[in-house]
Design an enzyme around this catalytic site. Structure first.
Site, PDB file in Angstrom:
ATOM      1  N   HIS A  18       0.849  -1.191   0.000  1.00  0.00           N
ATOM      2  CA  HIS A  18       0.000   0.000   0.000  1.00  0.00           C
ATOM      3  C   HIS A  18       0.888   1.246   0.000  1.00  0.00           C
ATOM      4  O   HIS A  18       1.970   1.254   0.592  1.00  0.00           O
ATOM      5  CB  HIS A  18      -0.925  -0.014   1.227  1.00  0.00           C
ATOM      6  CG  HIS A  18      -2.003   0.996   1.149  1.00  0.00           C
ATOM      7  ND1 HIS A  18      -1.833   2.297   1.546  1.00  0.00           N
ATOM      8  CD2 HIS A  18      -3.286   0.901   0.692  1.00  0.00           C
ATOM      9  CE1 HIS A  18      -2.956   2.970   1.357  1.00  0.00           C
ATOM     10  NE2 HIS A  18      -3.853   2.133   0.840  1.00  0.00           N
ATOM     11  N   GLU A  88      -4.032   1.451  -7.483  1.00  0.00           N
ATOM     12  CA  GLU A  88      -4.359   2.621  -6.679  1.00  0.00           C
ATOM     13  C   GLU A  88      -3.441   3.771  -7.072  1.00  0.00           C
ATOM     14  O   GLU A  88      -2.376   3.949  -6.474  1.00  0.00           O
ATOM     15  CB  GLU A  88      -4.168   2.327  -5.189  1.00  0.00           C
ATOM     16  CG  GLU A  88      -5.200   1.425  -4.594  1.00  0.00           C
ATOM     17  CD  GLU A  88      -5.219   1.577  -3.084  1.00  0.00           C
ATOM     18  OE1 GLU A  88      -6.313   1.792  -2.554  1.00  0.00           O
ATOM     19  OE2 GLU A  88      -4.162   1.494  -2.448  1.00  0.00           O
TER      20      GLU A  88
END
Length: 176
Positions: A18, A88
């Protein structure tokens, strides 16, 4: 806590790579080790990839390709279907998002992901892989991204913190 303890908790998925973790110093080697570890103990890794900037020179494509190549290093082809890739784009996430990603931009990246994975495993038929999107997903954009960008689902961030906003996303997608 050892990895075996994680397996014993019946955890099924783990987010790896992430942007917040990468910002804290996690590198491509760390991400690869975490993916291999998760696979070895039966946990499905959700690999996050995303560029900081979407430039006119298309350098972001090279950046994403490198992230994928490093993440899938030494991962056997037989394990690819057990990995979820979450696109993302950093420029489209969080409260400081510059703008929402256009469905065409997400679709371009989905195609890139499939092509790069096919190249990694030297095959024209891409090993089956689930690709999800996670850049400022909202009730306003989820259906269009889902239907036109060919994603398999979403990694909802900020909107998941508000039951009403999250429910609207789910409700809109259930109509598709």
């Amino acid at each position: 806590v050892g990895y075996e303890a994680l397996r014993d908790t019946k955890i099924k998925y783990v987010i790896v790579g992430h942007s917040e973790r990468r910002q804290s110093g996690e590198n491509d080697g760390d991400v690869n080790r975490k993916i291999r570890t998760a696979l070895s103990i039966g946990i499905t890794p959700i690999l996050c990839i995303g560029e900081k900037h979407r430039d006119d020179n298309l350098e972001y494509l090279s950046f994403l390709k490198t992230e994928l190549q490093m993440a899938f290093k030494d991962i056997p082809k037989s394990s690819v279907a057990r990995i979820v890739v979450a696109y993302e784009p950093i420029w489209a996430i969080g409260k400081n998002a510059k703008r929402d990603a256009k469905p065409s931009e997400v679709e371009e990246t989905v195609i890139l992901i499939r092509r790069v994975i096919g190249d990694i495993y030297n095959t024209k038929s891409v090993p089956p892989i689930r690709i999800i999107y996670g850049g400022s997903v909202s009730a306003n954009n989820a259906v269009e991204i889902y239907t036109s960008a060919h994603v398999d689902g979403f990694l909802v961030g900020r909107a998941s913190l508000t039951p009403k906003a999250f429910g609207e996303i789910i409700g809109n997608l259930n109509k598709v």
